[in-house]
Write a protein that holds these residues in place. Sequence first.
Motif, mmCIF file in Angstrom:
data_model
loop_
_atom_site.group_PDB
_atom_site.id
_atom_site.type_symbol
_atom_site.label_atom_id
_atom_site.label_comp_id
_atom_site.label_asym_id
_atom_site.label_seq_id
_atom_site.Cartn_x
_atom_site.Cartn_y
_atom_site.Cartn_z
ATOM 1 N N LEU A 133 0.835 -1.198 0.000
ATOM 2 C CA LEU A 133 0.000 0.000 0.000
ATOM 3 C C LEU A 133 0.870 1.250 0.000
ATOM 4 O O LEU A 133 0.623 2.207 -0.730
ATOM 5 C CB LEU A 133 -0.911 0.010 1.226
ATOM 6 C CG LEU A 133 -2.112 -0.931 1.150
ATOM 7 C CD1 LEU A 133 -2.901 -0.881 2.445
ATOM 8 C CD2 LEU A 133 -2.984 -0.536 -0.026
ATOM 9 N N GLY A 134 1.919 1.200 0.844
ATOM 10 C CA GLY A 134 2.840 2.325 0.892
ATOM 11 C C GLY A 134 3.463 2.590 -0.470
ATOM 12 O O GLY A 134 3.635 3.734 -0.893
ATOM 13 N N THR A 135 3.761 1.504 -1.208
ATOM 14 C CA THR A 135 4.334 1.650 -2.547
ATOM 15 C C THR A 135 3.412 2.482 -3.422
ATOM 16 O O THR A 135 3.836 3.448 -4.060
ATOM 17 C CB THR A 135 4.535 0.266 -3.180
ATOM 18 O OG1 THR A 135 5.274 -0.538 -2.288
ATOM 19 C CG2 THR A 135 5.246 0.388 -4.497
ATOM 20 N N GLY A 136 2.130 2.075 -3.428
ATOM 21 C CA GLY A 136 1.174 2.808 -4.243
ATOM 22 C C GLY A 136 1.086 4.264 -3.826
ATOM 23 O O GLY A 136 1.088 5.180 -4.658
ATOM 24 N N LEU A 137 1.067 4.469 -2.514
ATOM 25 C CA LEU A 137 0.948 5.818 -1.973
ATOM 26 C C LEU A 137 2.122 6.679 -2.419
ATOM 27 O O LEU A 137 1.954 7.815 -2.892
ATOM 28 C CB LEU A 137 0.918 5.715 -0.445
ATOM 29 C CG LEU A 137 0.205 6.812 0.307
ATOM 30 C CD1 LEU A 137 -1.258 6.807 -0.060
ATOM 31 C CD2 LEU A 137 0.385 6.607 1.813
ATOM 32 N N VAL A 138 3.314 6.110 -2.311
ATOM 33 C CA VAL A 138 4.515 6.868 -2.648
ATOM 34 C C VAL A 138 4.566 7.158 -4.137
ATOM 35 O O VAL A 138 4.933 8.253 -4.573
ATOM 36 C CB VAL A 138 5.767 6.098 -2.177
ATOM 37 C CG1 VAL A 138 7.021 6.743 -2.729
ATOM 38 C CG2 VAL A 138 5.804 6.047 -0.672
ATOM 39 N N PHE A 139 4.139 6.170 -4.944
ATOM 40 C CA PHE A 139 4.128 6.387 -6.390
ATOM 41 C C PHE A 139 3.291 7.605 -6.744
ATOM 42 O O PHE A 139 3.619 8.367 -7.650
ATOM 43 C CB PHE A 139 3.531 5.164 -7.100
ATOM 44 C CG PHE A 139 4.566 4.269 -7.701
ATOM 45 C CD1 PHE A 139 5.499 4.775 -8.583
ATOM 46 C CD2 PHE A 139 4.615 2.924 -7.390
ATOM 47 C CE1 PHE A 139 6.460 3.960 -9.140
ATOM 48 C CE2 PHE A 139 5.564 2.108 -7.939
ATOM 49 C CZ PHE A 139 6.489 2.620 -8.812
ATOM 50 N N LEU A 140 2.199 7.773 -6.028
ATOM 51 C CA LEU A 140 1.264 8.826 -6.387
ATOM 52 C C LEU A 140 1.567 10.145 -5.688
ATOM 53 O O LEU A 140 0.950 11.153 -5.990
ATOM 54 C CB LEU A 140 -0.165 8.381 -6.065
ATOM 55 C CG LEU A 140 -0.608 7.136 -6.840
ATOM 56 C CD1 LEU A 140 -1.995 6.694 -6.405
ATOM 57 C CD2 LEU A 140 -0.603 7.417 -8.338
ATOM 58 N N SER A 141 2.493 10.114 -4.751
ATOM 59 C CA SER A 141 2.744 11.339 -3.997
ATOM 60 C C SER A 141 3.623 12.278 -4.815
ATOM 61 O O SER A 141 4.347 11.848 -5.703
ATOM 62 C CB SER A 141 3.430 10.999 -2.683
ATOM 63 O OG SER A 141 4.719 10.515 -2.970
ATOM 64 N N PRO A 142 3.557 13.568 -4.537
ATOM 65 C CA PRO A 142 4.435 14.511 -5.240
ATOM 66 C C PRO A 142 5.893 14.302 -4.831
ATOM 67 O O PRO A 142 6.180 13.809 -3.739
ATOM 68 C CB PRO A 142 3.922 15.878 -4.804
ATOM 69 C CG PRO A 142 3.112 15.631 -3.588
ATOM 70 C CD PRO A 142 2.624 14.246 -3.642
ATOM 71 N N ASP A 143 6.768 14.673 -5.749
ATOM 72 C CA ASP A 143 8.180 14.397 -5.548
ATOM 73 C C ASP A 143 8.727 14.967 -4.239
ATOM 74 O O ASP A 143 9.556 14.352 -3.584
ATOM 75 C CB ASP A 143 8.997 14.972 -6.719
ATOM 76 C CG ASP A 143 9.013 14.005 -7.879
ATOM 77 O OD1 ASP A 143 8.471 12.897 -7.706
ATOM 78 O OD2 ASP A 143 9.555 14.357 -8.945
ATOM 79 N N ARG A 144 8.227 16.136 -3.834
ATOM 80 C CA ARG A 144 8.815 16.818 -2.682
ATOM 81 C C ARG A 144 8.689 15.982 -1.417
ATOM 82 O O ARG A 144 9.569 15.968 -0.574
ATOM 83 C CB ARG A 144 8.111 18.152 -2.441
ATOM 84 C CG ARG A 144 8.216 19.090 -3.608
ATOM 85 C CD ARG A 144 7.283 20.271 -3.408
ATOM 86 N NE ARG A 144 7.437 20.874 -2.079
ATOM 87 C CZ ARG A 144 6.499 21.635 -1.530
ATOM 88 N NH1 ARG A 144 5.370 21.857 -2.167
ATOM 89 N NH2 ARG A 144 6.700 22.175 -0.350
ATOM 90 N N TYR A 145 7.565 15.309 -1.303
ATOM 91 C CA TYR A 145 7.314 14.588 -0.051
ATOM 92 C C TYR A 145 7.665 13.120 -0.141
ATOM 93 O O TYR A 145 7.626 12.415 0.852
ATOM 94 C CB TYR A 145 5.841 14.701 0.337
ATOM 95 C CG TYR A 145 5.379 16.127 0.401
ATOM 96 C CD1 TYR A 145 5.938 16.988 1.340
ATOM 97 C CD2 TYR A 145 4.425 16.613 -0.462
ATOM 98 C CE1 TYR A 145 5.542 18.313 1.404
ATOM 99 C CE2 TYR A 145 4.023 17.928 -0.414
ATOM 100 C CZ TYR A 145 4.583 18.781 0.522
ATOM 101 O OH TYR A 145 4.187 20.068 0.582
#
Lengths: 100, 346, 516, 137, 511
Positions: E12-24
Amino acid sequence: MIPAETYLLLSAAIFCIGLFGILTRRNALIFLMSVELMLNAANINLVAFSLQHGNLTGQVFSLFTMALAAAEVAIGIGIVLVLYRNFTDVDVTKATTMRW
Amino acid sequence: MQSAPLPETLANLLGLDPNSTAVMIVLSLVGAGLIGTLMMTNTALAGPWAKRKITAAFTDRIAVDRIGPYGLFIIVADAVRLLSKELIVPEGADRPAWDLAPLIIASTALLGFAVIPMGNGIHLADPEVGLAYVFAVASTTSIGLVMAGYASNNKYSFLGGLRAVAQNLAYEIPLILTGASVVIFAGSLQMSEIVAAQQQSLIGPLPSWYAFVNPFAFVLFMIANLAEVGRNPFDIPEAPTEIVAGYQTEYSSVYFVLIYLGEFIHIFLGGAIIATIFLGGPAGPVLPGIVWFLIKIWGVFLFTQWARSAVPRVRIDQLIEIGWKGMLVLSLANLLLTAVIVGVTV
Amino acid sequence: MVALPDWMALAPALSLALASLVLLLADSVDPDTTNTGLLAGISVLGSLLSFGFAGWFITAGTGMADSTGVALFNNQLVVDQMALFFMAIVGSVTTLVVLASYDYVAEHSYQAEFFVLVLLSATGMSLLSAANSLATAFVALELVSLPSYALVAFLKENKGSVEAGLKYFLIGAVSSAVLAYGISLVYAATGVLRFDGVATAISSGTVQTIVDGSVQAQAGDPAVPMAILGVGILMIIGGVAFKTASVPFHFWAPEAYEGAPAPISAFLSSASKAAGFVLAFRAFAVAFPIGDLLAAGGAINWVMAFQILAIATMFIGNFAAATQETVKRMLAYSSVGHAGYVLIGLAAVSGSGEGLSLSMSAGMSHLLVYGFMNTGAFLFIALAEYWGVGRRFEDYNGLGREAPVACAAMTVFLFSLAGLPIGGGFFSKFYLFQATLNVSAWSLAAALIINSALSLFYYSRVVKAMWIEEPTGSRTIESYPMGLYTAVVGAALVTVLLLPGFNRVSEIAFQAAQLL
Amino acid sequence: MSNPWIAIGALAVVALAIPLTMMAVSSLLRPSVPEQGKRTTYESGEVPTGSSRQIKFNIQYYMVALLFVVFDIETVFIFPWTVIYSDAAAEFGMTTALLPMVVFIAILAIGLGWAWRNGAVQWVRSPRATKGADTYE
Amino acid sequence: MWVAALLLVTLLGTGLVFLSPDRYAGKLAAAVSAVPALGSIYMYWVYLTQYGGTGNALLSPADIAFGQQIPWITLGELEVSYYVGLDGISMPLLALTTVLTTLAIVSAWTPIDERQSQFYGLMLFMEVSLIGVFSALDFFLWFVFWEGVLIPMYLLIGVWGGPRRKYAAIKFFVYTNVASLIMFAGLFALVFSTDLTSLSLPAMAEAFRTASGLPTIAGVNLMTISFILMFFGFAVKVPVFPLHTWLPDAHVEAPTPVSVMLAGVLLKMGTYALLRFNFTMLADTARQLAVPLAIIGVVSVIYGAMLALAQRDLKRIVAYSSISSMGYVILGLVAFTPYGMGGATFQMIAHGLISGLMFMAVGVIYNTTHTRMVGDMSGLADRMPWTVGIFVAAAFGYMGLPLMAGFAGEYFIFQGSFNAPTLGGAAPVLTSLAMFGIVIVAGYLLWAMQRTLFGGFNLETDYEVSPAAFHDVAPLAVLLLLVIALGVAPDLSFAMIQDSISPVLEIGGGA
């Protein structure tokens, strides 16, 4: 009754003539005619053996074959037409924008 | 009314064995010769002579009257004249096709008569698929027409050939579909069966000819037939005033004769089909069957001549649109309507 | 279990046919319509319905009188698990394709015709899945082929498309003539066209006839001429090889797939191929059971023939794919290679029963998974064409930066096609592998492994281009077409989900193959 | 009943023999005076230009031909039905006998309607033809 | 359930990180990966306190810790299930993976400056696969994860790597995939000739051990052929001489955090698989082939060390020395003694920590100096004392300084292999040769440190070389603490390792 082998020979001969035409001719229309020959060879078999076996299956199927052959020609001529428009020729070997 | 085919009748007459193939071949040739002669006679009568007289009558003229009674010997004169003319092969003609075309036009029309019952036992053959056969043979003529048009290397001819094909194509399907609606009544494609089915009484003395049973189909068929034989209002393939004579422009001498005769045989063939499937074949009171048959086909011939004189020619676009948008739809409707009627009555 | 009338068993095919007729009507009402949304909507609805019906029937068994399926029209069509399985494949692929076509055809004329042809072809495929006679099979096959010829040449101003259409048509016409002749020879030998009748004729060695729907021996018990039958079967193999783009009739495939509009390439390479295979599976499993054929002194061992074909197809397809310069053509050749993999389903047959169901269900499962991943891959090409990205590998350089979602989906497709365990392709390939080992067909197993390794090489070229290479030249992607994106992402999702969910697929396929 | 096709074949022979005889007779009778001028094709007295093989004719002819092929073949399927229809209607009832053909014709009709609306049977359509330019129908 | 939770959370974290903006993305990824790290540490603690003394997951399935089995797929007669569980061998490796991932992600904050969400997403995706590899007990599940590691690694090297990244990525990809296929073929030849119906690792172990009447091909038993094929397949991952050529390229080109994962965890996949498959399932064959395998191991040790000696690139030095270190693991494994095998497993953990530490230290230095060439820099100790201090400590750990994890691992291995029964008379010779490797390692590390860290500062840059940021150094410190902890108290993991190793030795006929 004429023996079944005769029909087989006839149809095989026609089939081979068609095949020969396909292999040697480059004109798309003659190609189409050759295909028709091959299909008709199949029809001869179907009708002849329909008589031989005494059931109608072959005859009925030959009707379908004819109908499909006609539809095939309709499509085929359409394609030949656009071929002519694009390449101004109906030589099937002229269309070579892609390699084999 | 239903009788054995002509060769068999002949065999019985001569006391020969009708099961021997050789006998049948010989007698069939005899019968075929008889029918061929009969039809050629009709055509010879109609082409050079009757056509002129009828057209003249419609336009209040006299036409041929110099040679023989009513000018009848003009037939002979014309025959000699045309056969002895020089044959001119146009430049650049596609030779085999150009030669074959008249042959095809003439012979295919003649071939159709094989399955037509003409009364008095004059019925050459009676295959189970008679109607399908006759439609098939009749439509083969258009191959001859397009061959003639293409092979002549003449622009008028070419257009004529094209028009002929377009017209035949457009009216072929309504013709066949209407014919099929008759088959729904008769339940058979065999010509003798179709004729036999028309012999019951419809109302009182009126026989159940399909022209009376299904007049709608009859009218459709008559119109489609006009187009098939290329007579006014559907004569645009020839259209002498537009494209001279269409596919036959470049033909002369005997070739012209053959095409000309072929057209007339074709008209008679159309008449014969109409007579067989709509008018009870050779049936009729008092007179022998063959006479009635001839009366009926000459009736249809008269009708075409009348249309030729009375009706203006349609344009190509009208022709196609009448065929595809009018006739085809009507004939499909007619087919289903017939089916419903037959289904309800059985 | 809901009792539906028998004819409703054909609902998956009927809904496709109906949708095409509705489209024709819509186009008749307004011939100049440019309302792509409406046209695509009708098509999507029809194909979704088809897929839904197939899925419903599979799971609920609705309308199934018993496990052997519903026989219609005097046994000419049989809707059983196998038919429904392939109808589901066809339905799903068609849905994806028409969905993607929404954006693709928007700028072309003759939009309604495009959708009609796709749906008609899909109808044919659906019917072909249920065909239980050489006659219906041939008719359905032509219904598949004829619209697809036109579809390949759809871009009639485009030389490539026309050329592709011509070549596809020419080879297709020849092969259908060959197939028809083969069918006529089988009829000549056995006296029947129905699969069960042919099988009876082979096993009993006498010509059969069909009376009132049941197969009976022909009066006088004439013997089946095995030589004629053998030639007939050989020719039928030829016809099947064309439809499935297998050697030796595979030449059309790269041309047609490359020249055709990309959604059509997807359609042909997935659904059409599946349709060819369902014919092959059913015909060869039901009509020409190999055990009886050999026992009766049959002149041809089709298992052997398919083994040769499978190996040749795998190697030719994959090696040719490895040498391509353009992505679409690479995919085209790779789809030839995949035909080789599926042919294992027929090549790894041992007798009947368990061995047969194992290998066939392996082939079927691979086709289903392949249906999604390959369709997805070609639809990605469609997306690239939509954006005006070039055809070569280099043109895809750096695409991952501009369209990461689509490129991620493409990566999933490609790796799954290669058989990496990122999508269902891994299990389906393994299943095929297992089938080869089950009959100790070591050469097939070796060919499968070698080619999988090779395929990874050329598939990863695309991945490398998309993600690793720097973009060359300036390229701006202006829009992200909704239909194409939905289709591509949807296909990717299903491909991934088929990894954990493969069991359902293989179970259904196995049952279906067992019921044959 | 003997084979009817013998008789039909015989008529075919006769039907070919009659025209061939006429040709033969004619070839004996007619003169032959070759001359270049005679052989030029007739174009209402004008000197012919170009070949008739090169002229481009209206695509509509082709459309009509295509449509014909399709519809003509369909009659193949209508004929067997018409033959058995009345018997079938008597045995199984009208609906059973008629419905398949209604569906069949309905599909045909949809096809025809589509062709109609899309101008396949509409004659004058190309802009060149309506402008009356140098085209032959 | 615990393993499934780890997998799911990370996924789930993988998906979340993929979709998060680069800064965060970086911070988010660190936070996400902290969850499995803490979870696995908790599990480790639970294991230590509750499961102490349990056996080997493959040989005594009843003793599996955190086990879970759900039926998944039936292919013909083969049953595939979702089957996970841990034992004394996989538990430390799992903890190593999760902790190292978190630290690697933190260490990536500085060097990774483009396409960050994709980078961290891939890192997490790789973590998912790695967790799976070490916990899966069903072959298919394991293989899915095994192959699943390749794809993110391929992209991580290919996209964020150095100048020759494309070449390195392709080479890595091709090597490991071909190896997988070969391994696959070897394994399945065995599976299908033993009529297995379940592909769970315990079932396979059972079946292979009791398999009899296997076919022979060209006079060689299928078991031996499969062993060789599988060894070949796994050895590429380890890597051992001569299949190692992808490793230096991959290491040099990969960005530092990826190198950390590559050296710290990915190499252990190979030895872990060798231990699980070749040395547990095919123990008899392994014993028969012990001498040639040991020779391969020793050659790897010496050859890797010699190559390291010839390098001037710090990263290359560490990379080649990894080959050398993994050679010890092979040597330990073939010994089939409690200390040998246990030491080999311990060495995996130790080397994971130390090489991660080394790469991270090199990375920090590189981030500051933008060079890794030994000759280009000197006197760094002045400018970045903390980093250099840790680097020196790590290097000493690498050399095998007592009270550091490296010493414990190598000591165990040497003790176990010196009189290994499987090696017979060759054991002392081979062990001595391997020991010589340590000398070389000490030599090149000392030389490199001397040149790089001490002396006068002479690097010419157009910016100020300053101490690294806190978040750069912190992971180094954590790792160093772990290394020292394990060195001081090896039983923290060595005890559980030995518990799980002893069943292997029993079936292998060892002590």
